[in-house]
Design a protein around this motif. Structure first.
Motif, PDB file in Angstrom:
ATOM      1  N   PHE A  51       0.888  -1.108  -0.120  1.00 41.98           N
ATOM      2  CA  PHE A  51       0.070  -0.041   0.127  1.00 41.98           C
ATOM      3  C   PHE A  51       0.998   1.250   0.205  1.00 41.98           C
ATOM      4  CE2 PHE A  51      -2.574   3.458   1.916  1.00 41.98           C
ATOM      5  CZ  PHE A  51      -3.648   3.372   1.150  1.00 41.98           C
ATOM      6  N   ILE A 179       9.524  14.422   1.810  1.00 42.47           N
ATOM      7  CA  ILE A 179      10.527  15.647   1.889  1.00 42.47           C
ATOM      8  C   ILE A 179      11.927  14.980   2.128  1.00 42.47           C
ATOM      9  CG2 ILE A 179      11.012  17.901   3.109  1.00 42.47           C
ATOM     10  CD1 ILE A 179       7.980  18.277   3.446  1.00 42.47           C
ATOM     11  N   LYS A 263      -6.171   6.029  -2.169  1.00 44.73           N
ATOM     12  CA  LYS A 263      -6.133   7.415  -1.374  1.00 44.73           C
ATOM     13  C   LYS A 263      -5.532   8.182  -2.138  1.00 44.73           C
ATOM     14  CE  LYS A 263      -7.581   6.685   3.206  1.00 44.73           C
ATOM     15  NZ  LYS A 263      -9.225   6.860   3.254  1.00 44.73           N
ATOM     16  N   PRO A 264      -5.953   9.305  -2.237  1.00 49.00           N
ATOM     17  CA  PRO A 264      -5.204  10.557  -2.999  1.00 49.00           C
ATOM     18  C   PRO A 264      -4.053  10.808  -2.095  1.00 49.00           C
ATOM     19  CG  PRO A 264      -7.336  11.434  -2.946  1.00 49.00           C
ATOM     20  CD  PRO A 264      -7.164  10.259  -1.970  1.00 49.00           C
ATOM     21  N   ALA A 265      -2.852  11.176  -2.722  1.00 47.08           N
ATOM     22  CA  ALA A 265      -1.583  11.551  -1.959  1.00 47.08           C
ATOM     23  C   ALA A 265      -1.255  12.759  -2.623  1.00 47.08           C
ATOM     24  CB  ALA A 265      -0.477  10.520  -2.007  1.00 47.08           C
ATOM     25  N   VAL A 266      -0.961  13.907  -1.923  1.00 47.10           N
ATOM     26  CA  VAL A 266      -0.402  15.373  -2.405  1.00 47.10           C
ATOM     27  C   VAL A 266       1.068  15.350  -1.985  1.00 47.10           C
ATOM     28  CG1 VAL A 266      -0.855  17.825  -2.573  1.00 47.10           C
ATOM     29  CG2 VAL A 266      -2.596  16.294  -2.708  1.00 47.10           C
ATOM     30  N   PHE A 267       2.180  15.479  -2.615  1.00 45.34           N
ATOM     31  CA  PHE A 267       3.398  15.691  -2.200  1.00 45.34           C
ATOM     32  C   PHE A 267       3.745  17.010  -2.532  1.00 45.34           C
ATOM     33  CE2 PHE A 267       3.400  11.033  -2.417  1.00 45.34           C
ATOM     34  CZ  PHE A 267       3.906  10.719  -1.434  1.00 45.34           C
ATOM     35  N   LYS A 268       3.947  17.797  -1.412  1.00 48.22           N
ATOM     36  CA  LYS A 268       4.323  19.303  -1.544  1.00 48.22           C
ATOM     37  C   LYS A 268       5.330  19.575  -2.606  1.00 48.22           C
ATOM     38  CE  LYS A 268       6.480  22.794   0.943  1.00 48.22           C
ATOM     39  NZ  LYS A 268       5.929  24.045   0.817  1.00 48.22           N
ATOM     40  N   PHE A 275      -2.065   6.516  -3.327  1.00 48.44           N
ATOM     41  CA  PHE A 275      -1.900   5.316  -2.765  1.00 48.44           C
ATOM     42  C   PHE A 275      -2.866   4.220  -2.958  1.00 48.44           C
ATOM     43  CE2 PHE A 275      -0.527   8.454   0.572  1.00 48.44           C
ATOM     44  CZ  PHE A 275       0.774   7.444   1.147  1.00 48.44           C
ATOM     45  N   ILE A 342       7.575   5.235   2.983  1.00 48.20           N
ATOM     46  CA  ILE A 342       6.371   6.091   2.332  1.00 48.20           C
ATOM     47  C   ILE A 342       5.445   5.009   2.071  1.00 48.20           C
ATOM     48  CG2 ILE A 342       6.046   7.166   0.131  1.00 48.20           C
ATOM     49  CD1 ILE A 342       7.803   8.852   1.887  1.00 48.20           C
ATOM     50  N   THR A 343       5.647   3.804   2.195  1.00 47.69           N
ATOM     51  CA  THR A 343       4.847   2.658   1.954  1.00 47.69           C
ATOM     52  C   THR A 343       4.077   2.330   3.302  1.00 47.69           C
ATOM     53  OG1 THR A 343       5.626   1.934  -0.077  1.00 47.69           O
ATOM     54  CG2 THR A 343       4.385   0.449   1.277  1.00 47.69           C
ATOM     55  N   SER A 344       2.869   2.220   3.565  1.00 43.19           N
ATOM     56  CA  SER A 344       2.276   1.869   5.026  1.00 43.19           C
ATOM     57  C   SER A 344       2.342   0.257   5.110  1.00 43.19           C
ATOM     58  CB  SER A 344       0.874   2.132   4.911  1.00 43.19           C
ATOM     59  OG  SER A 344       0.437   1.889   6.150  1.00 43.19           O
TER      60      SER A 344
ATOM     61  N   HIS B  86      -0.844   5.762   8.002  1.00 45.60           N
ATOM     62  CA  HIS B  86       0.272   5.143   8.743  1.00 45.60           C
ATOM     63  C   HIS B  86       1.662   4.908   7.843  1.00 45.60           C
ATOM     64  CE1 HIS B  86      -2.266   4.977  12.256  1.00 45.60           C
ATOM     65  NE2 HIS B  86      -3.361   4.477  11.309  1.00 45.60           N
ATOM     66  N   CYS B  87       1.640   5.604   6.852  1.00 46.00           N
ATOM     67  CA  CYS B  87       2.627   5.313   5.887  1.00 46.00           C
ATOM     68  C   CYS B  87       4.156   5.728   6.560  1.00 46.00           C
ATOM     69  CB  CYS B  87       2.581   6.235   4.759  1.00 46.00           C
ATOM     70  SG  CYS B  87       2.646   8.098   4.689  1.00 46.00           S
ATOM     71  N   ILE B  93      11.035  13.270   9.238  1.00 42.44           N
ATOM     72  CA  ILE B  93      10.891  14.739   9.382  1.00 42.44           C
ATOM     73  C   ILE B  93      10.828  15.350  10.518  1.00 42.44           C
ATOM     74  CG2 ILE B  93       9.220  16.570   8.791  1.00 42.44           C
ATOM     75  CD1 ILE B  93      10.719  15.279   6.084  1.00 42.44           C
ATOM     76  N   PRO B 126       1.217  13.273   3.083  1.00 41.84           N
ATOM     77  CA  PRO B 126       0.646  13.266   1.720  1.00 41.84           C
ATOM     78  C   PRO B 126      -0.935  13.257   1.770  1.00 41.84           C
ATOM     79  CG  PRO B 126       1.711  11.273   1.977  1.00 41.84           C
ATOM     80  CD  PRO B 126       2.083  11.964   3.361  1.00 41.84           C
TER      81      PRO B 126
END
Lengths: 390, 139
Positions: A51, A179, A263-268, A275, A342-344, B86-87, B93, B126
């Motif tokens: 995921f 980040i 799930k949508p993911a938004v990376f700044k 996801f 980054i992966t849950s 829970h990624c 950070i 995210p």
């Protein structure tokens, strides 16, 4: 006697409710205790899962025909552009496409999840108008019940390993790996490691075109090898690549999905991703398959790349095991650096467990691939040429 | 008991030795977590105050009389458990491990007491599961 089972024999056990199904986490202890040979006789199916954010994700839709009908171009869904260079009312919405007014705060991934959640979506389209499709404009609302078809078709998901990322520069980097703090302030990694589907079937013996999978809650399928499929990558003694290897193209019906696993993911300062929750069952056909699924995080290695080098090929700063990454801190160039996924893994485990339960209940049959993936495919690069030719 | 306060100073109070008074007169152990304050300009001080209930209450009453605005609370950083997938993207950070991954469940946990309110976690998520209500401006 060697432990050999066929797909039919395993499916028969699933139907009878007698199949022994365990997750790729659980199987490690079983193999350690019983040995590969006995474990291969005992276990019928091992469930794997992931995921994580997977940018190469999107959905095909067919809206049905209005009266008078329109051959849609310039399709917008909640003001997010969809690709409509297909038949009259077919379109593809990509997860990373950004809204024309909200930018990366709302995009294709959000549209797809809103559809799955049963929400209404504003559809706008225009057309030059033709004899057979006279209408020139349409503004309406659609939802998942209104449209003819709506299915995910993700050209590249479920990477077999992926390089970890760090940043040696003196400013923060905003990337699809999250980040990255300056001065190697952190290392981010993805893939679910020992639970990752293709790391448990490194030579694609059971995962191929036609494999039935868990896709965001639905029963979907592997539809092709994923883009940038790189099976020819150098392998270690366990047969595992220590950099991105194989990938999966997957598809499945949005109507059977749940946003619990999508799930949508938004990376700044990077953009939108999604996801995607994927579970793949691995039938234990023989001892070799069992040996592969017993892989654990200490056997899986990945390279650490420096994302501050703005080139296609980023320099590797070293190789690290998933066991070390999972410890939360690694030593790199003599320094202790915090790590984060980054992966849950939590969600990945949930999916492996859910898939296990579906198989145990006889609700999920395993499938033999109709076509296996190539074993020696290498990655090509795009060269900037000054004139046409080969 | 420990309590976290965000103290907002109006410009005319930035010259007052408020921290000294909190320690000297109210017997509080003051741990400054974050300070963004210049003389004669409105500023913020984030502190962890440790003392008994009487001392804390008296100090709060005194602060109220001085004109320093107190925003009490465990943390002004809000982590939404229901949204979190829970990624873990926020965990390396975070400079103080206030956001961390449980090594057995691999679920994210947030400990407000450790939080410096630096706000770095907010854009790192995210999913948009972390928000910042503390009014401090971050670069």
């Amino acid at each position: 006697m060697a432990a050999r089972k066929t797909y039919d024999e395993i499916n028969q056990k699933i139907k009878e409710g007698n199949a022994v199904v365990v997750t790729a986490d659980e199987v490690i202890d079983i193999v350690a205790e019983k040995g590969v040979r006995e474990a291969a006789k005992y276990v019928d199916v091992v469930t794997t899962a992931t995921f994580g954010p997977m940018c190469s994700t999107g959905a095909f839709m067919n809206f049905g025909h209005a009266d008078p009908p329109i051959r849609m171009t310039n399709v917008l869904l909640n003001n997010v552009p969809a690709y409509a260079g297909l038949a009259a009312v077919d379109a593809y919405i990509g997860a990373t496409e950004a809204s024309l007014d909200k930018g990366i705060n709302y995009g294709g991934a959000h549209v797809i999840c809103d559809l799955v959640d049963g929400k209404s979506i504003r559809l706008s389209a225009s057309s030059p108008g033709t004899d057979c499709y006279p209408r020139k404009n349409i503004e309406t609302w659609i939802n998942l019940d209104d449209v003819n078809e709506a299915y995910l078709y993700n050209p590249r998901n479920a990477y077999q390993n992926y390089s970890a990322a760090t940043n040696t520069s003196d400013r923060p980097l905003y990337t699809y790996m999250g980040i990255l703090k300056p001065g190697m302030g952190n290392v981010h990694y993805c893939t679910s490691g020992q639970l990752n589907p293709l790391l448990n079937d490194p030579h694609y013996r059971t995962i191929g075109i036609g494999t039935r999978i868990f896709l965001a809650g639905a029963q979907g399928f592997v539809s092709w090898m994923g883009t940038q499929f790189s099976s020819g990558r150098k392998r270690n003694a366990k047969g595992l690549p220590d950099a991105p290897g194989g990938t999966l193209a997957v598809s499945g019906d949005l109507r059977s999905m749940t946003t619990e696993f999508l799930k949508p993911a938004v990376f700044k300062d990077y953009g939108i991703s999604m996801f995607v929750g994927i579970g793949v069952p691995i039938p234990i056909l023989d001892e070799e398959v069992m040996s592969c699924v017993s892989v654990s995080d200490k056997d899986i290695f990945t390279t650490i790349e420096d994302y501050s080098v703005k080139r296609r090929d980023k320099p590797s700063l070293g190789t690290v095991s998933y066991e070390e990454l999972r410890s939360g801190i690694i030593t790199l160039q003599g320094r202790k650096i915090p790590t984060a996924p980054i992966t849950s893994l939590h969600k990945s485990r949930q999916i492996a467990e859910l898939l296990k339960q579906e198989i145990e209940k006889g609700e999920f049959e395993i499938t033999k691939p109709v076509q296996s993936f190539p074993l020696n495919k290498t990655l090509k690069s795009l060269e900037v040429k000054s004139k046409e030719g080969r | 008991m420990k309590t976290k306060w965000l103290l907002t100073f109006p410009p005319e109070l930035t010259g007052e030795p408020v921290t000294y008074t909190l320690i000297k007169n109210f017997n509080l152990k003051i741990n400054i977590l974050k300070a963004s304050i210049d003389l004669n300009v409105s500023g913020n001080l984030l502190v962890l105050a440790d003392g008994n209930k009487n001392e804390i209450d008296s100090a709060l009453a005194w602060l109220g009389n001085t004109g320093v605005i107190v925003h009490p609370g465990d943390s002004q950083i809000v982590w939404n458990d229901a949204l979190c997938v829970h990624c873990g993207a926020c965990t390396a950070i975070c400079p103080t491990k206030a956001l961390s991954l449980d090594p057995s469940s691999w679920m994210v946990a947030f400990e407000g007491e450790k939080c410096l309110e630096c706000g770095h976690c907010v854009p790192a998520c995210p999913i948009g599961a972390i928000s910042n209500n503390n009014g401090l401006h971050h670069a």
